[in-house]
Design a protein around this motif. Structure first.
Motif, short mmCIF file in Angstrom:
data_model
loop_
_atom_site.label_atom_id
_atom_site.label_comp_id
_atom_site.label_asym_id
_atom_site.label_seq_id
_atom_site.Cartn_x
_atom_site.Cartn_y
_atom_site.Cartn_z
N GLU A 120 0.76 -1.29 0.08
CA GLU A 120 0.17 0.00 0.44
C GLU A 120 0.75 1.20 -0.25
O GLU A 120 0.72 1.88 -0.95
CB GLU A 120 -0.87 -0.20 0.79
CG GLU A 120 -2.05 0.85 1.77
CD GLU A 120 -2.76 1.16 3.34
OE1 GLU A 120 -2.84 2.15 3.21
OE2 GLU A 120 -2.61 -0.59 3.27
N ILE A 121 2.46 1.83 0.75
CA ILE A 121 2.98 2.74 1.03
C ILE A 121 3.48 2.43 -0.19
O ILE A 121 3.73 3.94 -1.09
CB ILE A 121 3.62 2.35 2.07
CG1 ILE A 121 2.74 2.55 3.23
CG2 ILE A 121 4.67 3.18 2.16
CD1 ILE A 121 3.72 2.26 4.37
N GLU A 122 3.90 1.36 -1.28
CA GLU A 122 5.05 2.07 -2.61
C GLU A 122 3.95 2.17 -3.27
O GLU A 122 3.90 2.96 -4.03
CB GLU A 122 5.12 0.35 -2.96
CG GLU A 122 6.18 0.24 -2.00
CD GLU A 122 6.87 -1.30 -2.46
OE1 GLU A 122 7.51 -1.02 -4.07
OE2 GLU A 122 7.24 -2.25 -1.88
N ARG A 123 2.66 1.66 -3.13
CA ARG A 123 1.01 2.53 -4.32
C ARG A 123 0.98 4.25 -3.65
O ARG A 123 0.42 4.64 -4.89
CB ARG A 123 -0.14 1.77 -3.88
CG ARG A 123 0.08 0.26 -5.17
CD ARG A 123 -1.57 -0.42 -5.08
NE ARG A 123 -2.00 -0.75 -3.69
CZ ARG A 123 -1.85 -1.42 -2.69
NH1 ARG A 123 -1.42 -2.59 -3.38
NH2 ARG A 123 -3.53 -1.14 -2.47
N ALA A 124 1.35 4.20 -2.76
CA ALA A 124 0.68 5.85 -2.26
C ALA A 124 1.67 7.30 -3.04
O ALA A 124 1.64 8.01 -3.37
CB ALA A 124 0.61 5.40 -1.15
N ILE A 125 2.81 5.79 -2.79
CA ILE A 125 4.65 6.55 -3.55
C ILE A 125 4.20 6.73 -4.36
O ILE A 125 4.54 8.17 -5.30
CB ILE A 125 5.57 5.65 -2.77
CG1 ILE A 125 5.97 6.18 -1.31
CG2 ILE A 125 6.31 6.69 -3.21
CD1 ILE A 125 6.67 5.19 -0.79
N VAL A 126 4.65 5.98 -5.32
CA VAL A 126 4.11 6.30 -6.91
C VAL A 126 2.99 7.12 -7.28
O VAL A 126 3.22 8.21 -8.30
CB VAL A 126 3.73 4.85 -7.55
CG1 VAL A 126 3.50 4.82 -8.96
CG2 VAL A 126 5.45 3.79 -7.04
N SER A 127 1.26 6.50 -6.32
CA SER A 127 0.58 8.16 -7.22
C SER A 127 0.80 9.32 -6.64
O SER A 127 0.58 10.21 -6.87
CB SER A 127 -0.97 7.07 -6.81
OG SER A 127 -0.80 7.92 -5.67
N ALA A 128 1.36 9.17 -5.68
CA ALA A 128 1.25 10.91 -5.55
C ALA A 128 3.17 11.17 -6.27
O ALA A 128 3.67 12.66 -6.03
CB ALA A 128 2.25 10.99 -3.73
N GLY A 129 3.66 10.69 -6.96
CA GLY A 129 4.64 11.08 -7.64
C GLY A 129 5.80 11.63 -6.97
O GLY A 129 7.34 12.09 -7.00
N MET A 130 6.03 10.11 -5.73
CA MET A 130 7.58 10.44 -4.90
C MET A 130 8.62 9.45 -5.24
O MET A 130 9.21 8.52 -3.98
CB MET A 130 6.91 10.57 -3.79
CG MET A 130 6.86 11.96 -3.58
SD MET A 130 5.45 11.98 -1.40
CE MET A 130 4.88 13.42 -1.23
N ILE A 131 8.23 9.31 -6.55
CA ILE A 131 9.88 8.00 -6.60
C ILE A 131 10.94 7.48 -6.14
O ILE A 131 11.36 6.25 -5.82
CB ILE A 131 9.58 7.71 -8.66
CG1 ILE A 131 8.72 7.62 -9.22
CG2 ILE A 131 9.95 6.51 -8.87
CD1 ILE A 131 7.04 6.93 -9.19
N GLU A 132 11.73 8.95 -5.39
CA GLU A 132 12.88 8.64 -5.42
C GLU A 132 12.59 8.07 -3.52
O GLU A 132 13.84 7.00 -2.85
CB GLU A 132 13.47 10.30 -5.18
CG GLU A 132 12.62 10.65 -4.26
CD GLU A 132 11.11 12.01 -4.10
OE1 GLU A 132 10.98 11.12 -5.61
OE2 GLU A 132 10.94 12.15 -3.63
N LYS A 133 11.04 8.36 -3.25
CA LYS A 133 11.34 7.07 -1.74
C LYS A 133 11.00 5.58 -1.68
O LYS A 133 11.18 4.77 -0.92
CB LYS A 133 9.57 7.93 -0.75
CG LYS A 133 10.11 9.05 -0.85
CD LYS A 133 8.57 9.28 0.23
CE LYS A 133 8.46 10.89 0.21
NZ LYS A 133 8.85 11.40 1.17
#
Lengths: 200, 200
Positions: A120-133
């Protein structure tokens, strides 16, 4: 009232010099709060010794530094032997870089969560455009299940073996399936809901 | 690490339905902060169950109401059997009217302090020209010394006998000469230093 039998907070395995710092974040409102707090409570076994907070930004990148500042605080007098954290992502998507924390401080960390880890966190990171995280999330040690007398929890650890981490967790399962220190810091960090840090 | 021996937070005298609400105020800066917080932590014996806060004004008259609101909070589900407070004056000279609290709630209160009571508060009230508060201070039940294994503390009580209050206090002397619940709420309430409540 019964006769006083003497309270008996356990003094077990960890030496009296081996403090545990339990950390969790305080509640925030997405879209309204730019920051929230990382709350730390230092314990000697189950005895609360002090409390502290560091400001961290919602969805920011400063939780690793906040945690490093916390364990380096002069208040703690370098007594923390292990950090227990409620997961590794605070203030939304503010991911702790666990390896960096351990490299810079030499203090082992055990992250515990009561919920089954998902991506879920990975998906949220991707959808927030914070790929570096994503890189940090994927570099962080994986979560393993652990059966406790109160149910299954999940832990991730650095700086100690899985066996050692499991012994520490199990030692402090009292009221719930996470170590008592994390149950307490969760309750206490709620006090900071609705608070803002006022800079001088 | 030693073998897990099982933590043993005491489950003593007070019934499982008999919660203790421990209260203290959070730090403030005189001349800068108009208000601060009254912090409450509800315990089942020594187990922390929840935390809450109410805003109170520095040198104001609202600590009695704040305490009444707290014990009437739906979160507490009327489970509080006794309130333990760190003294009876919060946020500077915001004196709790102990009799009024007990009359309105029917919940016994034990105020405990580790310092010898003086008339310092009465002098401060007079020099601040808040004479109407003197009446409350003088009507509040007097403090009595109590020898504990950790030193002498002083308590004032309403709604229970001195003997009963002493048994409750002694039962919870663990780390210091005040009941453990009050030691904990003191540490935790410091988290709120520098916080302001932000009204919507």
């Amino acid at each position: 009232m019964e006769k006083y039998k003497g309270p008996s907070i356990p003094r077990c395995g960890l030496s009296i010099k081996g403090r545990i710092l339990a950390v969790d974040d305080s509640p925030f409102e997405r879209g309204k709060d730019a920051d929230t707090f990382l709350v730390g409570i230092m314990f000697r076994d189950l005895v609360i010794e002090l409390s502290m907070k560091e400001r961290i930004s919602v969805d920011g990148d400063d939780s690793t530094e906040a945690l490093i500042r916390m364990v380096r605080s002069p208040k703690l007098r370098e007594e923390v032997r292990v950090v227990m954290s409620h997961g590794t992502t605070f203030a939304g998507l503010n991911v702790v870089d666990v390896s960096r924390f351990y490299e810079e401080t030499g203090i082992p960390l055990i992250a515990v969560t009561s919920k089954v880890p998902t991506n879920e966190i990975e998906r949220a990171i991707v959808s927030a455009g914070m790929i570096e995280k994503l890189e940090i999330v994927r570099r962080n040690p994986p979560y393993n299940p652990l059966r406790t007398p109160k149910g299954v929890c999940f832990y991730s650890t650095i700086g100690m073996s899985g066996d050692e981490a499991e012994r520490v967790i199990l030692r402090y399962i009292v009221e719930s399936k996470v170590p008592e220190q994390l149950r307490i810091v969760d309750i206490v960090s709620r006090l900071l809901a609705g608070c803002r840090y006022q800079v001088e």
